[in-house]
Design a protein around this motif. Sequence first.
Motif, mmCIF file in Angstrom:
data_model
loop_
_atom_site.group_PDB
_atom_site.id
_atom_site.type_symbol
_atom_site.label_atom_id
_atom_site.label_comp_id
_atom_site.label_asym_id
_atom_site.label_seq_id
_atom_site.Cartn_x
_atom_site.Cartn_y
_atom_site.Cartn_z
ATOM 1 N N THR A 110 0.837 -1.205 0.000
ATOM 2 C CA THR A 110 0.000 0.000 0.000
ATOM 3 C C THR A 110 0.867 1.248 0.000
ATOM 4 O OG1 THR A 110 -1.808 -1.131 1.122
ATOM 5 C CG2 THR A 110 -1.743 1.260 1.301
ATOM 6 N N THR B 72 2.286 1.805 -3.489
ATOM 7 C CA THR B 72 1.315 2.373 -4.418
ATOM 8 C C THR B 72 1.094 3.855 -4.144
ATOM 9 O OG1 THR B 72 0.192 0.233 -4.600
ATOM 10 C CG2 THR B 72 -1.045 2.178 -5.283
ATOM 11 N N GLN C 7 4.154 5.830 -5.295
ATOM 12 C CA GLN C 7 4.256 5.902 -6.750
ATOM 13 C C GLN C 7 3.231 6.876 -7.329
ATOM 14 O OE1 GLN C 7 6.797 4.179 -8.463
ATOM 15 N NE2 GLN C 7 6.170 5.735 -9.951
ATOM 16 N N LEU C 8 2.035 6.901 -6.754
ATOM 17 C CA LEU C 8 1.039 7.874 -7.193
ATOM 18 C C LEU C 8 1.513 9.294 -6.945
ATOM 19 C CD1 LEU C 8 -2.232 6.146 -5.952
ATOM 20 C CD2 LEU C 8 -1.632 6.633 -8.328
ATOM 21 N N ASP D 121 -8.331 6.833 -11.337
ATOM 22 C CA ASP D 121 -7.181 5.999 -11.648
ATOM 23 C C ASP D 121 -7.350 4.673 -10.897
ATOM 24 O OD1 ASP D 121 -4.407 4.905 -10.903
ATOM 25 O OD2 ASP D 121 -3.918 6.365 -12.452
ATOM 26 N N PRO D 122 -7.130 3.539 -11.554
ATOM 27 C CA PRO D 122 -7.345 2.238 -10.897
ATOM 28 C C PRO D 122 -6.561 2.075 -9.599
ATOM 29 C CG PRO D 122 -7.044 1.940 -13.257
ATOM 30 C CD PRO D 122 -6.739 3.378 -12.963
ATOM 31 N N ARG D 123 -5.393 2.701 -9.520
ATOM 32 C CA ARG D 123 -4.604 2.554 -8.294
ATOM 33 C C ARG D 123 -5.217 3.326 -7.135
ATOM 34 N NH1 ARG D 123 0.730 4.446 -11.177
ATOM 35 N NH2 ARG D 123 -0.914 5.800 -11.990
ATOM 36 N N ALA E 36 -7.915 1.189 -5.979
ATOM 37 C CA ALA E 36 -7.390 0.073 -5.191
ATOM 38 C C ALA E 36 -7.081 0.511 -3.762
ATOM 39 C CB ALA E 36 -6.133 -0.491 -5.860
ATOM 40 N N LEU E 37 -6.570 1.735 -3.587
ATOM 41 C CA LEU E 37 -6.291 2.231 -2.241
ATOM 42 C C LEU E 37 -7.583 2.512 -1.483
ATOM 43 C CD1 LEU E 37 -3.287 4.645 -2.912
ATOM 44 C CD2 LEU E 37 -3.219 2.375 -1.892
#
Length: 665
Positions: A430, A433, A436-437, A460-462, A465-466
């Motif tokens: 986590t 991610t 990186q974002l 954004d898919p990430r 996901a978070l």
Amino acid sequence: MPDTPSTPTKPLEPISIWAPVVDSGGVRFERPAPGIFADHYAPRRSLALRAQPDQRRIVFLGESAAAGYLYAPYLTPALRLQELLSATPVLGPVDVIDLARTNETLSGLVTTARSSRQLRPDLFVVFTGNNWGLLETQDFSAYGPPAGRQAVGESLAAGGWSQLARNGAQHTLRHAAEALDRLARDAAGTPLILVIPEVDRQHWEVRQPVPWLPGHGVAEWYRALARGERALGDGDGRSALAAAHQMLTLDEGVVATTYRLLGRAWCLLDRLDRAEDACQAALEASPLATTGFLGSPRITPAEQELLRRAGAEHGWEVVDLPALFAHHQPTTPEAPRLFLDYCHLSAEGVDLAMSSVAARIMARWEAPQTSGTQRATALDVDPVVEARACIGAAVHAAHRALPLARTDAHREIAAWCQAAIAADPSALATLRTLAQLRLESVPPATVTSESRPQDHSLLDPRILALLEGAHSLTPQHGLLWEGLDGQLIEVVEHLLVTRGEPGLDYSPLWEPRPGNRVENRWWLESPLEQLYPDALDRDGQRRHAHFRAAWPRTTFWLGPSECDLLLRATVRTPGRYPATSPSIGVAVNGVEQDPIRSSPTWRERTTRLRATDFGPGLNRLTLTWPFPQAEESPIDELIQSLRQGEEVDLFPIFGELHALSVHRG
């Protein structure tokens, strides 16, 4: 029997965001469904107008610490209190109604308390105080309404900076006392338990600048601060102490930074009693900063004492967290901490505080708590929930804390990241991610504060996901905050590499995008090192179209580079007072580059940044501004402008940037 539409005898009014609903199902209050990013309020959708038979009701009010910040909605003080009371059968059914919210103001709290009387509570629990220094001071500010500016001017005329600091603190105390009096009137006839907040004084850090001083005073103060910071790094307590005493002489003892340095110096000299006194003085000195700067939420000792007096005056029971926590402070580094950050409670802190509240309620309702009850209600926090809170604490430390030394911030961020991973090893993924974002500037490019999409397909898919993953991060965990939070990225990179995992991808930092690093605060190392009108949008607009440096040094983040870079800056030094140097220093990771010339008018300047001074990850580009020099005190001029209701800067502005770009080749 359920309430019928004819039950109310007078018009119902909303309770916070819970609006009255009258239909065939009865009478209740319902809140809107939380959006994708949740919100500041408890998720409970419906509040019945009347309690169930034999059920007692408790209305729980307060700010972010009361709302279980970073743990909510899985663990909150109200939920913990509900668990403790429900485990005592002799009490019968109890319903704790959580109306606490983050960013709560005194007026909002009092209004919610009054409207919640419609629910006929048997008891109020009020947990407030941390927000007063931030959300109740904006009308006593050089950037506030004209009347507030005039009040600041009169205070400054009456006794300089020390008088302004005293009057600022008194303004907040009067405002809070009036609100507590209104609360007492509105809650008359219903018992109330008042919870007095506490601050983690060891970790409450707000590095604030010095206001205008005559002659070379500003330069002398900052040079003493630099000496003190170097002494701390060298472990030289006596030199740090000497620097702090020089700063105290210059600033009249009104700057919290000075006392933080003093406290750190006393710690190095093993005088923990003097260090505690200095940390308390830092809290007391912070009102001056709130007339122009942001800071971390906190309650001062004077504000805590006001709450104690209010409790005695109005006949409220008081749960005094400063006194309670003083007997339960961690004695070893391995012991659980009572705080997640500067003022928000850890799970252990929530448990300790609410156990004390529960004990008061049980005594009031003649149901003493037994050891069997305590065992039955032992706190059991899901490791994933604990990891989620620790991730949020790490982001807070990177984004909001302004410590004296960068190493202090790194140490704190690393401690919370490691705590998150210890609770749940998947927390590292986590953190990766999230970091990186940040490197890709995804949050502000995808979601703006004005328009947050409710359609998941727009995200954004990430980010999705978070939001929906095991740790379910939200905006309170910094998911959408503006800023790179580079120190968090540095810590995450170190954790990845030391575990043999691939590091982060820094190439997005050089992808084509608008090159002006002033237009987006994303690139600032410390976005909160700015004055109110520069750090906060007002009416959807920033006060200035350019960056204003309120500190002698301004640092921006850069990515790695294997070739020399060209720095291009449109820059000026304020012309109100002459600069003491004809140049602006430029450094990469502390290594000096060729400086650029300063000018009182806007000029585009360029200089080359050597690739040999760059590292493989994030890099720091630092501009060192010349000190402005006022041979005579500028205070008289400031007072005159403030008395006329004009907006002025009480703190020096060292330099201004209209554009800053870095190009390869």
